[in-house]
Design an enzyme around this catalytic site. Structure first.
Site, mmCIF file in Angstrom:
data_model
loop_
_atom_site.group_PDB
_atom_site.id
_atom_site.type_symbol
_atom_site.label_atom_id
_atom_site.label_comp_id
_atom_site.label_asym_id
_atom_site.label_seq_id
_atom_site.Cartn_x
_atom_site.Cartn_y
_atom_site.Cartn_z
ATOM 1 N N CYS A 23 0.779 -1.227 0.000
ATOM 2 C CA CYS A 23 0.000 0.000 0.000
ATOM 3 C C CYS A 23 0.825 1.299 0.000
ATOM 4 O O CYS A 23 1.954 1.335 0.482
ATOM 5 C CB CYS A 23 -0.956 0.078 1.170
ATOM 6 S SG CYS A 23 -1.881 -1.433 1.426
ATOM 7 N N GLY A 50 0.687 -0.462 -4.578
ATOM 8 C CA GLY A 50 -0.544 -1.250 -4.451
ATOM 9 C C GLY A 50 -1.472 -0.973 -5.608
ATOM 10 O O GLY A 50 -1.772 0.184 -5.887
ATOM 11 N N ASN A 124 -0.469 1.772 5.518
ATOM 12 C CA ASN A 124 0.587 1.062 4.806
ATOM 13 C C ASN A 124 1.349 0.249 5.850
ATOM 14 O O ASN A 124 1.823 0.798 6.830
ATOM 15 C CB ASN A 124 1.520 2.055 4.108
ATOM 16 C CG ASN A 124 2.752 1.380 3.504
ATOM 17 O OD1 ASN A 124 3.811 1.986 3.406
ATOM 18 N ND2 ASN A 124 2.633 0.147 3.095
ATOM 19 N N GLY A 125 1.458 -1.065 5.601
ATOM 20 C CA GLY A 125 2.144 -1.930 6.551
ATOM 21 C C GLY A 125 1.257 -3.110 6.916
ATOM 22 O O GLY A 125 0.228 -3.338 6.289
ATOM 23 N N CYS A 265 12.850 -0.953 6.639
ATOM 24 C CA CYS A 265 12.878 -2.122 5.750
ATOM 25 C C CYS A 265 13.968 -1.951 4.691
ATOM 26 O O CYS A 265 13.917 -1.033 3.879
ATOM 27 C CB CYS A 265 11.522 -2.254 5.067
ATOM 28 S SG CYS A 265 11.514 -3.422 3.707
ATOM 29 N N TYR A 271 14.189 -2.728 -3.795
ATOM 30 C CA TYR A 271 13.192 -2.919 -4.830
ATOM 31 C C TYR A 271 11.910 -2.110 -4.657
ATOM 32 O O TYR A 271 11.360 -1.603 -5.634
ATOM 33 C CB TYR A 271 12.820 -4.410 -4.888
ATOM 34 C CG TYR A 271 11.605 -4.720 -5.725
ATOM 35 C CD1 TYR A 271 11.676 -4.759 -7.114
ATOM 36 C CD2 TYR A 271 10.359 -4.959 -5.126
ATOM 37 C CE1 TYR A 271 10.550 -5.032 -7.879
ATOM 38 C CE2 TYR A 271 9.238 -5.234 -5.889
ATOM 39 C CZ TYR A 271 9.334 -5.275 -7.261
ATOM 40 O OH TYR A 271 8.231 -5.533 -8.015
ATOM 41 N N SER A 312 13.228 -3.295 -12.943
ATOM 42 C CA SER A 312 13.736 -3.172 -11.578
ATOM 43 C C SER A 312 15.231 -3.469 -11.472
ATOM 44 O O SER A 312 15.890 -2.995 -10.552
ATOM 45 C CB SER A 312 12.946 -4.072 -10.633
ATOM 46 O OG SER A 312 13.000 -5.406 -11.089
ATOM 47 N N ASP A 374 19.357 -8.721 -11.702
ATOM 48 C CA ASP A 374 17.978 -8.599 -11.209
ATOM 49 C C ASP A 374 18.040 -8.224 -9.728
ATOM 50 O O ASP A 374 19.092 -8.343 -9.098
ATOM 51 C CB ASP A 374 17.253 -9.945 -11.392
ATOM 52 C CG ASP A 374 15.743 -9.762 -11.515
ATOM 53 O OD1 ASP A 374 15.238 -8.672 -11.186
ATOM 54 O OD2 ASP A 374 15.071 -10.722 -11.938
ATOM 55 N N ASP A 375 16.887 -7.763 -9.176
ATOM 56 C CA ASP A 375 16.919 -7.304 -7.782
ATOM 57 C C ASP A 375 16.744 -8.425 -6.769
ATOM 58 O O ASP A 375 17.240 -8.355 -5.653
ATOM 59 C CB ASP A 375 15.849 -6.226 -7.559
ATOM 60 C CG ASP A 375 14.486 -6.729 -7.951
ATOM 61 O OD1 ASP A 375 13.869 -7.434 -7.152
ATOM 62 O OD2 ASP A 375 14.059 -6.450 -9.083
ATOM 63 N N CYS A 411 7.939 -12.152 4.994
ATOM 64 C CA CYS A 411 7.831 -10.853 5.661
ATOM 65 C C CYS A 411 6.458 -10.780 6.319
ATOM 66 O O CYS A 411 5.459 -11.096 5.692
ATOM 67 C CB CYS A 411 7.970 -9.725 4.642
ATOM 68 S SG CYS A 411 7.667 -8.104 5.370
ATOM 69 N N CYS A 462 15.700 -3.421 9.173
ATOM 70 C CA CYS A 462 15.137 -4.768 9.228
ATOM 71 C C CYS A 462 15.688 -5.540 8.030
ATOM 72 O O CYS A 462 15.654 -5.047 6.902
ATOM 73 C CB CYS A 462 13.607 -4.725 9.138
ATOM 74 S SG CYS A 462 12.893 -6.382 8.992
ATOM 75 N N CYS A 465 13.803 -10.893 6.110
ATOM 76 C CA CYS A 465 13.520 -11.852 5.036
ATOM 77 C C CYS A 465 14.803 -12.512 4.520
ATOM 78 O O CYS A 465 14.743 -13.542 3.851
ATOM 79 C CB CYS A 465 12.745 -11.192 3.904
ATOM 80 S SG CYS A 465 13.409 -9.629 3.373
HETATM 81 S S1 SF4 Z 1 11.201 -8.796 6.383
HETATM 82 FE FE1 SF4 Z 1 12.247 -8.017 4.539
HETATM 83 S S2 SF4 Z 1 10.631 -7.035 3.322
HETATM 84 FE FE2 SF4 Z 1 9.827 -7.318 5.411
HETATM 85 S S3 SF4 Z 1 10.248 -5.395 6.474
HETATM 86 FE FE3 SF4 Z 1 11.968 -6.752 6.911
HETATM 87 S S4 SF4 Z 1 13.467 -6.320 5.271
HETATM 88 FE FE4 SF4 Z 1 11.524 -5.471 4.632
#
Ligand code: SF4
Length: 501
Positions: A23, A50, A124-125, A265, A271, A312, A374-375, A411, A462, A465
């Site tokens: 979003c 989104g 958003n989130g 994030c 990306y 991307s 690629d990303d 995620c 963060c 992932c």
């Molecule tokens: S898990 Fe990955 S995509 Fe999700 S907030 Fe953390 S870094 Fe971002």
């Protein structure tokens, strides 16, 4: 007017979902401006975040109106609908679904209220304690006959927050927010409003971006700085993690509802965000080019041409070419409009797969040793199809380079990758992934290299992932998931939703 049905994708391979953002939000307080149109263009700039549904709420100080529907911003709104949305403050939303399916009922802004006022909220989130919040809503107002969207079949975490914000006519929206926001866990950037005041709030970790901008005659809040640029607003600052901002005729007020503990994030840099957006002082495009340079140092190879997976992979491919000295070229042409259709492809068309969107330039590719940048790799089907297509077009070697480390964990903070079982890098090493996609060599950027390219301190990001280390502790598995509340919607509510014209 065409209506979206959730089939729209910007993915290269039909049915092969890439990382999906959760979003875009936009808010404006600007007496004398056409706030609905400003919001429309703000959402237009955030459409990449989104594409399932879009909505705008406005108020003239007395009456709050909401208009939302399934589809792209440009499909949901026209001159007439925008003209009906009058006022001097507005919030807007474009949605990709995380908690709660892609349905009209779940489109945003969500609406709630009581005799003392209305609230419209855009999010958003993704929250990770929705089950707990649902219990709180049930305790305070009951779920079955709930007067808000929760009672009308909205199965999102956002509807629960809206219900909690509007459940007590004896307290102001600001007081309600200061009570509710500290109870939320996970990722949230909210823009919300009542008849008089625009609010913006960001989770204590600041996982998703949210910025404040200035217009000549007012204020704007948006998910990304690119949306400020597009409506002519100047960037003032980021909304702080743990901050609640209120904007109205009395000016701008900032309240802190939690101490900040930044964990932005990292995938926004890789990306998700637009390349022309700046996050925490860093231009995203520059990070992506730097990731490509780092990749070239970490995974050098002798080759004739560096090319991106459009679009991307482009900045990282430019960086790889700069650092390696290998010429940059465009080996694929992307049909930018194929994804923007709501016609389901026939079986014949479906079999074309990646060729629906990408066409190789044989004259450029033939006889070459290629580096393809690629990303990210999620399931691997896109890269497998791509490598095969490039070989068929005459490439003698295909070396794949990825500007993020292997994605091994889901995620829960608002990005929809895939389940662990679907992620190709879960449980297998780089060599096996390379064999599986049919490349000659495969190289992923290191975690340190990716982080260094963002110019952010590692402890302020963060990276869950990639690492499985989640900065906001997760509840048990059965309390998470997109369809958490969908099986619990009362049958009569589902029937009513189906019967609606
Ligand atoms: S898990 Fe990955 S995509 Fe999700 S907030 Fe953390 S870094 Fe971002």
């Amino acid at each position: 007017m065409p209506r979206g049905d959730g089939r729209l994708t910007h993915d290269l391979l039909p049915g092969e979902k890439g990382p999906q953002d959760a979003c875009g939000v936009f808010g404006v307080w600007a007496p004398g401006e056409e706030v609905a149109k400003l919001t429309y263009y703000g959402l237009y700039a955030l459409q990449h975040r989104g594409q399932e549904s879009a909505g705008i709420a406005t108020s003239d100080g007395q009456r709050l109106l909401v208009y939302k529907d399934m589809g792209l911003v440009s499909q949901v709104f026209d001159e007439r609908s925008l003209a009906s949305l009058r006022g001097h403050l507005a919030v807007g939303h474009c949605r990709y679904s995380t908690t709660g399916g892609s349905t009209w009922e779940n489109a945003q802004p969500t609406l709630g209220g009581h005799d003392g006022g209305t609230v419209a909220l855009a999010h958003n989130g993704n929250l990770i304690n929705s089950a707990e919040l649902r219990d709180l809503v049930e305790e305070r107002a009951g779920l079955a006959g709930h007067p808000g969207e929760v009672g009308r079949g909205n199965t999102t975490d956002t509807a629960l927050v809206t219900a909690l914000l509007a459940d007590d006519p004896d307290r102001t929206l600001e007081d309600a927010a200061l009570d509710v926001l500290p109870r939320l866990r996970g990722a949230f950037c909210f823009v919300f409003m009542n008849e008089q005041t625009l609010y913006a709030a960001r989770d204590p970790q600041g996982i998703r971006p949210l910025v404040l901008g200035r217009l000549d005659r007012g204020w704007v809040v948006a998910s990304e700085t690119a949306a400020l640029d597009i409506v002519g607003a100047s960037f003032i600052r980021e909304i702080e993690p743990g901050e609640l901002l209120a904007i109205d005729a009395d000016g701008l007020r900032s309240r802190r509802f939690a101490p900040k503990d930044p964990k932005g994030c990292v995938f926004e840099y890789v990306y998700l965000a637009r390349p022309d957006t700046t996050i925490n002082g860093q231009v995203v495009h520059e990070s992506r080019v730097e990731m490509g340079r780092t990749l070239a140092r970490e995974h050098p190879i002798e080759a004739d041409m560096v090319m991106p997976t459009p679009e991307s992979g482009t900045p990282a491919a430019i960086g790889y070419a700069q650092e390696s000295g290998i010429p940059y070229g465009q080996g694929l042409v992307k049909n930018a409009y194929v994804g923007r259709t709501f016609i389901a492809p026939s079986q014949t068309i479906r079999q074309l797969g990646i060729r629906l969107k990408l066409n190789p330039l044989r004259e450029v590719i033939k006889g070459k040793r290629l580096v393809v940048v690629d990303d990210s790799i999620v399931r691997g089907n896109t890269q497998r199809a791509l490598v095969r297509m490039l070989r068929e077009a005459g490439a003698v070697e295909v070396h794949v380079r990825i500007s993020s480390p292997p994605v091994r964990w889901p995620c829960f903070y608002g990005i929809d990758f895939a389940t662990r079982a679907e992620l190709i890098a879960t449980g297998i090493g780089v060599e096996e992934v390379c064999r599986s996609i049919g490349a000659d060599t495969l190289g992923y950027i290191s975690e340190e290299g990716m982080i260094a390219a963002t110019n952010q301190a590692p402890e302020r990001l963060c990276t869950a992932c990639f690492t499985g280390s989640y900065p906001v502790p997760l509840p048990e598995e059965d309390k998470l998931g997109k369809s958490l509340f969908e099986l619990e919607v009362p049958v009569d509510v589902v029937a009513e939703a189906v019967a609606r014209p």
